[in-house]
Design an enzyme around this catalytic site. Structure first.
Site, PDB file in Angstrom:
ATOM      1  N   ASP A 201     -48.851   0.443  25.202  1.00 49.57           N
ATOM      2  CA  ASP A 201     -48.944   1.621  26.242  1.00 49.57           C
ATOM      3  C   ASP A 201     -48.031   2.615  26.214  1.00 49.57           C
ATOM      4  OD1 ASP A 201     -46.544   0.278  27.036  1.00 49.57           O
ATOM      5  OD2 ASP A 201     -46.908   0.436  29.114  1.00 49.57           O
ATOM      6  N   GLU A 202     -47.568   2.723  25.135  1.00 51.59           N
ATOM      7  CA  GLU A 202     -46.492   3.976  24.791  1.00 51.59           C
ATOM      8  C   GLU A 202     -46.471   4.727  23.346  1.00 51.59           C
ATOM      9  OE1 GLU A 202     -42.178   3.961  25.712  1.00 51.59           O
ATOM     10  OE2 GLU A 202     -42.570   2.191  26.857  1.00 51.59           O
ATOM     11  N   CYS A 593     -16.866 -45.543   2.586  1.00 55.54           N
ATOM     12  CA  CYS A 593     -17.711 -45.222   1.181  1.00 55.54           C
ATOM     13  C   CYS A 593     -16.920 -46.080   0.245  1.00 55.54           C
ATOM     14  CB  CYS A 593     -17.620 -43.746   1.022  1.00 55.54           C
ATOM     15  SG  CYS A 593     -18.264 -43.283  -0.528  1.00 55.54           S
ATOM     16  N   HIS A 611     -23.770 -37.768   1.879  1.00 53.51           N
ATOM     17  CA  HIS A 611     -22.543 -38.293   1.277  1.00 53.51           C
ATOM     18  C   HIS A 611     -23.019 -38.694  -0.080  1.00 53.51           C
ATOM     19  CE1 HIS A 611     -18.314 -39.093   0.889  1.00 53.51           C
ATOM     20  NE2 HIS A 611     -18.622 -40.642   0.595  1.00 53.51           N
TER      21      HIS A 611
END
Length: 676
Positions: A201-202, A593, A611
Site C-alpha cells: 500500500d505504499e 571415554c 566425541h
DNA sequence: GGGAGAATTGCTG
DNA sequence: TTCCACAGCAATTCTCCC
C-alpha cells in the site's frame, strides 16, 4: 499539555498506565482526537500481569538502564571533549549539507487504511462501522471509525474489542489486497516507470521527469494521481511531495486520509518544515530511539538534533550520528536505487505456549518444508540457517549455524535446525522460526581449511572411490564444484544496496512486477535438486528423527533418536571403514571415554557422538597421512572444544534477559542509519 | 593483539 | 483465553587464526 506538566503526570503512581506505551501512539493518522488516557488505561489493564506485559516491563527497565548509562557517559565529558566533538559535528554537518540535492521531486503515496478499505469495497455493509482486519490475536489494520476508539494496527484483537465492543473483525485476505495493489501500481507506473513499491500500500515515485515533460507542478501531479487511483480502484490514498524520500513519506502522513501535502524544493522551506517536526514522524525512529533521544538529550524535534550535534557525535557511532544529523538537516535519499537481491528468507509460526518436544519437532518439519519450498520458488540456496525461538515469556532467542556450502532441501534444513533446537531444550516456547541467509555463496577456502575446525566437524565420510576422508559435518565437498557451476552467477550477483525504506519494496515481491519479480528461468537449472543430491547427509535422516550414532563398544549402530535423545529406531548400515576402528573405543562404566578419559554421561547422546567422531576422524587422518607417530593430544583438543562449547552455553544463559543482559548502546540505533 | 568471520540481539516498518 | 510475520541492517561479542 506543557512538557513539565506532562512529565509530572506521567510519573503519577496512581496512573501507572501513563508510562505504559506498548501499543498506543499518537503518531498514527486518524487518532488525533482519541482519549489517550482512557486508551492507555484500558490497554494497561488488559495487559497487566500477562507474560507479555512482564516482558515489556523488562524491556522498559533495560531501556532506562541504558539511558542512565549514556547519561553517565555524557556527564563524564570534559569541556575539552565537548569542544572537540562540537568541531567534529560542525564539520560533519557541512559535509552532509554539501550532499543536499534539491533537483528531484519525490512523491510518496500511501493508501488509506488499505486492507480495511479493500474489505469495505468487497462488503459495502461495513461502511461507516468500526472494523479491523485481523484476529483476536493481532490486528493488521483498522478503519478510521475504529481508530476513533483507539483501535490501531499491531494491537491485539482482544484489547481492540475492549476499546470498541462493536468492533467488527474481518480476516486477512492477501489475494484481495494484492489484486488491488496491482491496480494501484498500474497507475503509479504511468507517472514513474521505475517507482519503488515500499509495500502493498505504499510507493515512492520520482516524478521529476513527469513534471518537466507535462509542465505540471508536484501538487498537480499528486492531485491527478490520487484521482486516478480513486477512479480505477475505488480506493483513496494520501500523498506527500518533497525533495527526497524521507521527507515525502513524512508529508504523505500530514493530510491523511485522502489528502496531500507539498514541501517545496527550497532549502529554507525544508529547514522550516523540519524544525518543529517531532522525531517520531521520521521513518526509522521508533519508540526506543525516541525514548533514548528524549531521555538523554531531551530531543523531541528534528531541529534539536543539530542543536545537540556535539553530544550526538560523542555518544553514538558514526553511522547513527550521521543519520541523526541528516534528519536535522532534512536530508534524504534522492536517487533511484538499483534492484537488489534478497538477503534472507524466513518463516515463523506462533502457537500456544508449550514444552511438548514432539510438537516442536513437528513445527520444525513444517517450517523446514515451507522454507525449502519458498527457497525453491526463487531458486535460492543459503549457507546460514538461523533458528528463532520465542519462549512463553516472550524472550526471543536466535541460534545460527553457517555452513561451508549452500543448502536448500527441507531435509538439510531440518537436520541443522534440529541440532540447533536440541541445544535449547528443554524449553517452553510460543514461536519457532527458520531463516536462511548468505544466499548462493560458497566458503570453500575457509571450510576446507583442515586447521579450522569446530566441535561438530569431525565427521568421516566416504567418497565414491571408497576413500575415507574427513569432512565437515556441514560440508559436502565432493559435489561442491557441480553445485557452484550449477548457478547462474548473474542471477545472484550482489547488487548495490539501498536504504531501509527502499529495501521494503523488495519484500513484497510481485512476480509480475518487472522491477521486483525474479524470473525463475534466470537460474537456469533446478538448483534445488542439484543441491539436495549433493547435500546428502553422511547419515540418513528420517522425517521427524534426529539421527545420531551410539558409540557402544564394538558395536557401532546407527540409531535414530528423538529430541530428547531417546532411541526410536535403528536403520542403515555403517560403511565398513567406520565400523571397524583398529582399536576399540568405548565408554568406561558407560561414562568415561576410553581414549581420552573425558566424562560424558549416556544422556549426552549428541555430544558423545561428536566425541566419538572426533576420535575416529583423528585416527583415520593419521592413517591416511601415514603419520602414525603424530601425537594429537586428543584430550587437550577436545577439552578446548568442549570448553568453547560450554562457554557458548554459558554465554547463552548469560544472554537471557532474565539474567540481566546488558544491551549494547548502538543496538538501539541499529536501524537509524538506513533511512537517509 | 589484530583481523576476519560468525553468532546474537534488537530496532524498525 | 488471547500480543503477528517477515526482512534488513547495525552493533557487539565471541572465536579462531596468524
Amino acid at each position: 499539555m506543557e512538557e513539565s506538566e506532562k512529565s509530572s503526570t506521567e510519573n503519577d503512581p496512581a496512573r501507572p498506565w501513563q508510562s505504559y506505551n506498548t501499543v498506543y501512539t499518537i503518531a498514527k493518522a486518524g487518532m488525533e482526537g482519541v482519549d489517550k488516557e482512557k486508551v492507555q488505561r484500558i490497554v494497561y489493564e488488559m495487559s497487566k500481569g500477562s507474560k507479555y506485559f512482564e516482558n515489556e516491563e523488562k524491556k522498559e527497565v533495560y531501556m532506562k538502564q541504558k539511558i542512565e548509562s549514556m547519561r553517565a557517559q555524557l556527564a563524564k565529558l570534559t569541556a575539552v571533549d565537548i569542544s572537540r566533538y562540537q568541531k567534529f559535528a560542525d564539520k560533519r554537518i557541512v559535509e552532509l549539507e554539501a550532499t543536499r540535492d534539491l533537483s528531484r521531486i519525490w512523491l510518496h503515496v500511501d493508501m488509506d487504511a488499505f486492507y480495511a478499505a479493500v474489505e469495505t469495497l468487497s462488503d459495502p455493509s461495513l461502511k461507516g462501522k468500526p472494523m479491523a482486519v485481523g484476529s483476536m490475536s493481532m490486528i493488521s489494520t483498522a478503519n478510521y471509525e475504529a481508530r476513533k476508539f483507539g483501535v490501531r494496527a499491531a494491537m491485539p484483537g482482544f484489547i481492540a474489542r475492549k476499546l470498541c465492543p462493536k468492533l467488527i473483525f474481518v480476516p486477512t485476505d492477501f489475494k484481495k489486497y494484492t489484486y488491488y495493489s496491482d491496480l494501484t501500481r498500474q497507475v503509479f507506473q504511468r507517472y514513474d516507470p521505475n517507482f519503488l513499491a515500499a509495500s502493498l500500500d505504499e510507493a515512492y515515485l520520482d516524478i521529476t521527469n513527469f513534471c518537466n515533460e507535462k509542465g505540471m507542478t508536484g501538487a498537480e501531479v499528486a492531485e491527478e494521481l490520487r484521482e486516478s487511483v480513486h477512479k480505477e480502484t475505488g480506493l483513496t490514498c494520501s500523498a506527500g511531495v518533497a525533495p527526497n524520500r524521507l521527507l515525502a513519506k513524512v508529508c504523505s502522513d500530514i493530510n491523511k486520509p485522502n489528502g496531500q501535502f507539498v514541501l517545496p524544493n527550497e532549502r529554507m522551506a525544508v529547514m522550516t518544515f523540519i524544525s518543529s517536526l517531532p522525531i517520531r514522524k521520521i521513518g526509522g525512529i521508533g519508540k526506543v530511539t525516541e525514548n533514548i533521544l528524549k531521555g538523554i538529550f531531551g530531543i523531541t524535534t528534528c531541529e534539536e538534533m543539530l542543536q545537540k550535534s556535539n553530544f550526538i557525535c560523542a555518544l553514538f557511532s558514526r553511522t547513527s550520528a550521521d543519520f541523526f544529523l541528516s534528519v536535522g538537516l532534512g536530508l534524504g535519499r534522492t536517487d533511484t536505487p538499483q534492484v537488489t537481491q534478497r538477503k534472507s528468507m524466513s518463516n515463523e509460526r506462533t502457537f500456544s505456549p508449550t514444552d511438548d518436544e514432539a510438537l516442536f519437532l513437528q513445527k520444525l518439519v513444517d517450517l523446514s518444508e515451507n522454507l525449502a519450498s519458498d527457497l525453491k520458488k526463487e531458486g535460492l540456496c543459503g549457507r546460514t540457517l538461523t533458528l528463532k525461538l520465542k519462549t512463553s515469556c516472550f524472550e526471543v532467542r536466535t541460534r545460527a549455524v553457517t555452513l561451508p556450502d549452500n543448502i536448500c532441501s527441507s531435509e538439510d534444513i531440518l537436520k541443522h535446525a534440529t541440532k540447533l533446537l536440541k541445544a535449547e531444550l528443554p524449553a517452553s516456547l510460543r514461536l519457532m522460526g527458520l531463516r536462511m541467509s548468505h544466499f548462493n555463496e560458497s566458503k570453500k577456502g575457509v571450510a576446507s581449511d583442515p586447521k579450522q575446525r569446530t566441535l561438530s566437524n569431525f565427521i568421516v565420510t566416504e567418497d565414491a572411490s571408497g576413500r575415507v576422508s574427513e569432512s565437515n559435518i556441514y560440508d559436502d565437498n565432493t559435489l561442491s564444484i557441480d553445485r557452484e557451476t550449477s548457478f547462474s552467477s548473474d542471477a545472484h550477483a550482489p547488487c548495490e544496496s539501498f536504504d531501509f525504506m527502499d529495501t521494503h519494496q523488495m519484500l513484497d515481491v510481485d512476480p509480475t512486477d518487472k522491477r521486483h519479480g525474479r524470473d525463475e528461468a534466470e537460474t537456469g537449472v533446478d538448483n534445488h535438486d542439484v543441491v539436495r543430491d549433493a547435500a546428502n547427509p553422511p547419515y540418513p535422516i528420517g522425517a521427524g528423527e534426529v539421527v545420531v550414532r551410539d558409540s557402544s563398544p564394538g558395536l557401532l549402530e546407527e540409531t535414530s533418536l528423538d529430541l530428547l535423545g531417546r532411541v526410536v529406531s535403528c536403520t542403515d548400515e555403517e560403511p565398513a571403514s567406520l565400523l571397524n576402528p583398529k582399536e576399540p573405543f568405548f565408554w568406561l562404566n558407560d561414562y568415561q571415554c576410553s581414549v581420552c578419559g573425558i566424562e560424558l554421561p549416556p544422556s549426552f547422546v549428541e555430544e558423545r557422538q561428536e566425541h566419538f567422531d572426533f576420535h575416529l576422524a583423528e585416527r583415520l587422518q593419521d592413517e591416511e597421512s601415514n603419520n602414525l607417530n603424530r601425537v594429537l593430544k586428543p584430550k587437550q583438543r577436545f577439552t578446548h572444544k568442549d570448553q568453547v562449547s560450554e562457554s557458548r552455553q554459558r554465554k547463552k544463559q548469560k544472554a537471557s534477559p532474565s539474567d540481566g543482559k546488558h544491551i549494547p548502546i548502538d543496538m538501539f540505533f541499529a536501524k537509524t542509519s538506513q533511512n537517509f
